[in-house]
Design a protein around this motif. Structure first.
Motif, PDB file in Angstrom:
ATOM      1  N   GLU A   1      -1.077  -1.203   4.929  1.00  0.00           N
ATOM      2  CA  GLU A   1      -0.033  -1.944   5.200  1.00  0.00           C
ATOM      3  C   GLU A   1       1.116  -1.923   3.910  1.00  0.00           C
ATOM      4  OE1 GLU A   1      -1.370  -7.035   5.380  1.00  0.00           O
ATOM      5  OE2 GLU A   1      -2.666  -5.180   4.993  1.00  0.00           O
ATOM      6  N   HIS A   2       0.972  -1.617   2.767  1.00  0.00           N
ATOM      7  CA  HIS A   2       1.602  -1.975   1.864  1.00  0.00           C
ATOM      8  C   HIS A   2       2.713  -0.347   1.594  1.00  0.00           C
ATOM      9  CE1 HIS A   2       0.345  -5.407  -0.073  1.00  0.00           C
ATOM     10  NE2 HIS A   2      -0.250  -5.499   0.838  1.00  0.00           N
ATOM     11  N   ARG A   3       2.040   0.564   2.656  1.00  0.00           N
ATOM     12  CA  ARG A   3       2.852   1.774   2.454  1.00  0.00           C
ATOM     13  C   ARG A   3       3.124   2.591   1.132  1.00  0.00           C
ATOM     14  NH1 ARG A   3       8.423  -1.530   5.939  1.00  0.00           N
ATOM     15  NH2 ARG A   3       7.217  -2.093   7.714  1.00  0.00           N
ATOM     16  N   LEU A   4       1.544   2.656   0.978  1.00  0.00           N
ATOM     17  CA  LEU A   4       1.416   3.569  -0.428  1.00  0.00           C
ATOM     18  C   LEU A   4       0.477   5.097  -0.102  1.00  0.00           C
ATOM     19  CD1 LEU A   4       0.666   0.193  -2.491  1.00  0.00           C
ATOM     20  CD2 LEU A   4       2.520   1.806  -2.884  1.00  0.00           C
ATOM     21  N   LYS A   5       0.675   4.776   1.145  1.00  0.00           N
ATOM     22  CA  LYS A   5      -1.005   5.732   1.154  1.00  0.00           C
ATOM     23  C   LYS A   5       0.259   7.474   0.856  1.00  0.00           C
ATOM     24  CE  LYS A   5      -3.720   7.202   5.046  1.00  0.00           C
ATOM     25  NZ  LYS A   5      -4.627   7.222   5.860  1.00  0.00           N
ATOM     26  N   ARG A   6       1.425   8.047   1.330  1.00  0.00           N
ATOM     27  CA  ARG A   6       1.700   9.182   0.143  1.00  0.00           C
ATOM     28  C   ARG A   6       1.673   9.218  -0.759  1.00  0.00           C
ATOM     29  NH1 ARG A   6       7.757   8.935   1.824  1.00  0.00           N
ATOM     30  NH2 ARG A   6       6.948   8.029   3.861  1.00  0.00           N
ATOM     31  N   ASP A   7       1.577   8.410  -2.034  1.00  0.00           N
ATOM     32  CA  ASP A   7       1.086   8.539  -3.209  1.00  0.00           C
ATOM     33  C   ASP A   7       0.143   8.297  -3.655  1.00  0.00           C
ATOM     34  OD1 ASP A   7       4.644   8.799  -2.590  1.00  0.00           O
ATOM     35  OD2 ASP A   7       5.183   6.898  -3.142  1.00  0.00           O
ATOM     36  N   THR A   8      -0.735   8.232  -2.491  1.00  0.00           N
ATOM     37  CA  THR A   8      -1.865   7.535  -3.278  1.00  0.00           C
ATOM     38  C   THR A   8      -3.210   8.991  -2.919  1.00  0.00           C
ATOM     39  OG1 THR A   8      -1.500   5.199  -2.858  1.00  0.00           O
ATOM     40  CG2 THR A   8      -4.301   5.962  -3.042  1.00  0.00           C
TER      41      THR A   8
END
Length: 557
Positions: free
Chosen positions: A109-116
């Motif tokens: 939802e916060h568009r953070l998946k690529r870096d997490t």
């Protein structure tokens, strides 16, 4: 005592003297492990605030020392702050499969998946994070895949229980690791960090199995539609609703975004068993006979925009409640939510529904996921800690938990009832609490995180209580005289058409104030604005006993 390479430090950035916003830190030398990152919903005094999360100042200042964020389970008060944490601190997150599924929803939802970096663990996992070893044990709670944590440090073992109860017949067959807990205690526990939510309640927490029997009876007795409202994350309760629907040959509709999301994750990861073809869309509800439909929805805490509140006010687009329908509130109101829940119950009765509500012990439709006094004493007995830090509760709960600890053998003086930011330092086996670090609340408002402070909230409170008055004056640049105005605009203070004389006097006062300042040769804008606010404010208070926010706008031409 400052933290140095031989000091073990334990502290909370949230979760002490409050229910919600949990975040705890274990630090040994230059290694920091963070446990949970929760959010807390605001009360009515925090106008416009969407979420409260912990203050991350200390962690930002020491981010190179943070080895991991470990999440004990997937409730909102333990994962709600994770996206905001990740925006400032890109740290590996360790959690169980189901908890990771819920975190992934937030990260996407916060568009953070690529870096997490999301790393799955279970009760058998072992981690080496700097000088701290970490192992786990399974606990029972009202959501799947809950863990307690053991930190193996050079000073000794520190145990964090997570949220727990001792349920010997759990609805999901995820039995607590009782033997492992006893083994951990037998090897020595330097400090126990244990939750205190139900430390005031005597006895043992009832089993979740009890709810299933009552739920099935209610489904059998219901002549029309049956609507169950519960926490979306209580997957065990959701499974019991599914079982009751199967027994009574009902289709099941899900209402509320969080309910749909959590059920999807639970089905996908194998934590929820729903027969194929059982789930229907909201728009299909009215196409079936009422006795063939069950609805599972969010809103058990009275949230005004949740599905249950909209159903109760007749504002849900595809579904309506009719006389003969049954509504079950399968959750107890969190303290502070009672008024909102009562309002919804009243509206449901007005619609002609049968409503099953009240404490879980009365209706049999809810049991707490948090241990009562006997559960807490059992955990203390297993662990036999030298030092004890009660967490996750308001002060009175922490106090009662301390008494329980002393009753089972923890020495007086070895229990630390701390506040968020208080640090318990342990060096050479001796624990002291002598220092503090920055800790507090960070407010989330829309896209803004931490940009709303007490001054803005004070303005919002003033606007909500007494409204505002805008005074527009146009002044000549050359001779400083009023060219037009003053024009007075009022919002939330008085109705202009009914207050003609009052506003005329306000305009007269403004003119007089500007003229007086001209005669004194004082032309600074800030002086003029302050003088207008002062004279108009005093007059309005004398006339109305109200203090609206006064905003003078001065235009130079």
């Amino acid at each position: 005592m400052q933290n140095n390479e031989n000091t073990l430090s334990i502290f909370a950035l949230g979760g002490i003297n409050e229910i919600g916003k949990n975040m705890y830190v274990v630090q040994y030398g230059d290694d920091i492990i963070v446990v949970d990152c929760g959010g807390k919903f605001p009360d009515e005094s925090l106008l416009g605030i969407d979420l409260i999360i912990p203050d991350l100042t200390y962690l930002e200042e020491n981010q190179e020392k943070i080895r991991a964020l470990i999440v004990t389970h997937g409730h909102e008060d333990h994962i709600g702050g994770v996206p905001y944490f990740l925006k400032k601190l890109n740290v590996p997150i360790y959690a169980t499969q189901f908890t990771l599924g819920l975190i992934e929803l937030k990260v996407d939802e916060h568009r953070l998946k690529r870096d997490t970096k999301l790393i799955p663990i279970d009760s058998e996992s072992k981690l080496e994070l700097g000088e701290i070893g970490v192992s786990f044990f399974r606990v029972s709670h009202s959501i799947p895949d809950c863990l307690g944590i053991v930190f193996h440090t050079p000073e000794g073992n520190v145990v964090h229980t997570g949220d727990f109860k001792f349920d010997l017949t759990p609805a999901n067959n995820q039995f607590a690791d009782i033997h492992k807990m006893a083994d951990i205690g037998s090897k020595g526990v330097l400090a126990l960090i244990s939750e205190s939510t139900n430390a005031e309640r005597t006895g043992l927490s009832p089993s979740e199995q009890m709810v299933g029997h009552h739920m099935e009876e209610a489904f059998i007795d219901a002549p029309g539609k049956i609507i169950v409202s519960t926490f979306a994350s209580n997957v065990n309760r959701v499974q019991q609703v599914v079982q009751a629907a199967i027994k009574t040959n009902r289709k099941l509709a899900l209402l509320g975004r969080s309910m749909v999301n959590v059920v999807s994750v639970a089905i996908e990861r194998g934590y929820l068993d729903v027969p194929e073809g059982m789930l229907i869309e909201a728009m299909e509800v009215d196409q079936l006979a009422p006795e063939k439909v069950a609805i599972l929805c969010t809103g058990s805490q009275g949230e005004p925009m949740a599905a249950l509140a909209r159903l109760a006010s007749g504002n849900y687009r595809d579904v309506a409640i009719y006389p003969g329908d049954t509504v079950i509130l399968a959750a107890s109101p969190i303290p502070g939510n009672e008024k909102d829940v009562s309002r919804i119950i009243d509206n449901l009765f007005q619609l002609g529904a049968k409503v099953i509500y009240g404490s879980g012990s009365t209706t049999g439709m809810h049991v707490s996921g948090h241990g009562y006094q006997e559960d807490l004493k059992l955990m203390l007995t297993f662990m036999k800690p030298t030092y004890f830090i009660p967490i996750h509760g308001e002060y009175r709960m922490l106090h009662h938990h301390r008494l329980l600890a002393e009753a089972i053998g923890v020495e007086k003086g070895n229990t630390f009832i701390i506040k968020n930011g208080d640090v318990v330092d342990i060096e050479n086996g001796v624990a002291r609490q002598t220092r503090r670090i920055p800790a507090g609340d960070t407010y989330v408002d829309g896209m803004g995180v931490g940009d709303i402070g007490e001054i803005v909230l004070r303005d919002r409170r003033q606007l909500s209580e007494d409204g505002m008055l805008v005074i527009v004056v146009t002044i000549s640049k050359t001779d400083r005289k009023i060219i037009s105005g003053p024009d007075t605009i009022t919002r939330g203070f008085v109705y202009a058409r009914n207050s003609d004389e009052l506003l005329k006097e306000v305009n007269r006062l403004v003119k007089k104030t500007v003229t007086d300042l001209q005669e004194e040769n004082r032309h600074q804008w800030n002086v003029m604005k302050q003088s207008i606010k002062k004279s108009v404010g005093q007059y309005l208070y004398n006339q109305t006993k109200r203090k609206p926010m006064i905003l003078p706008i001065i235009i130079e031409i």
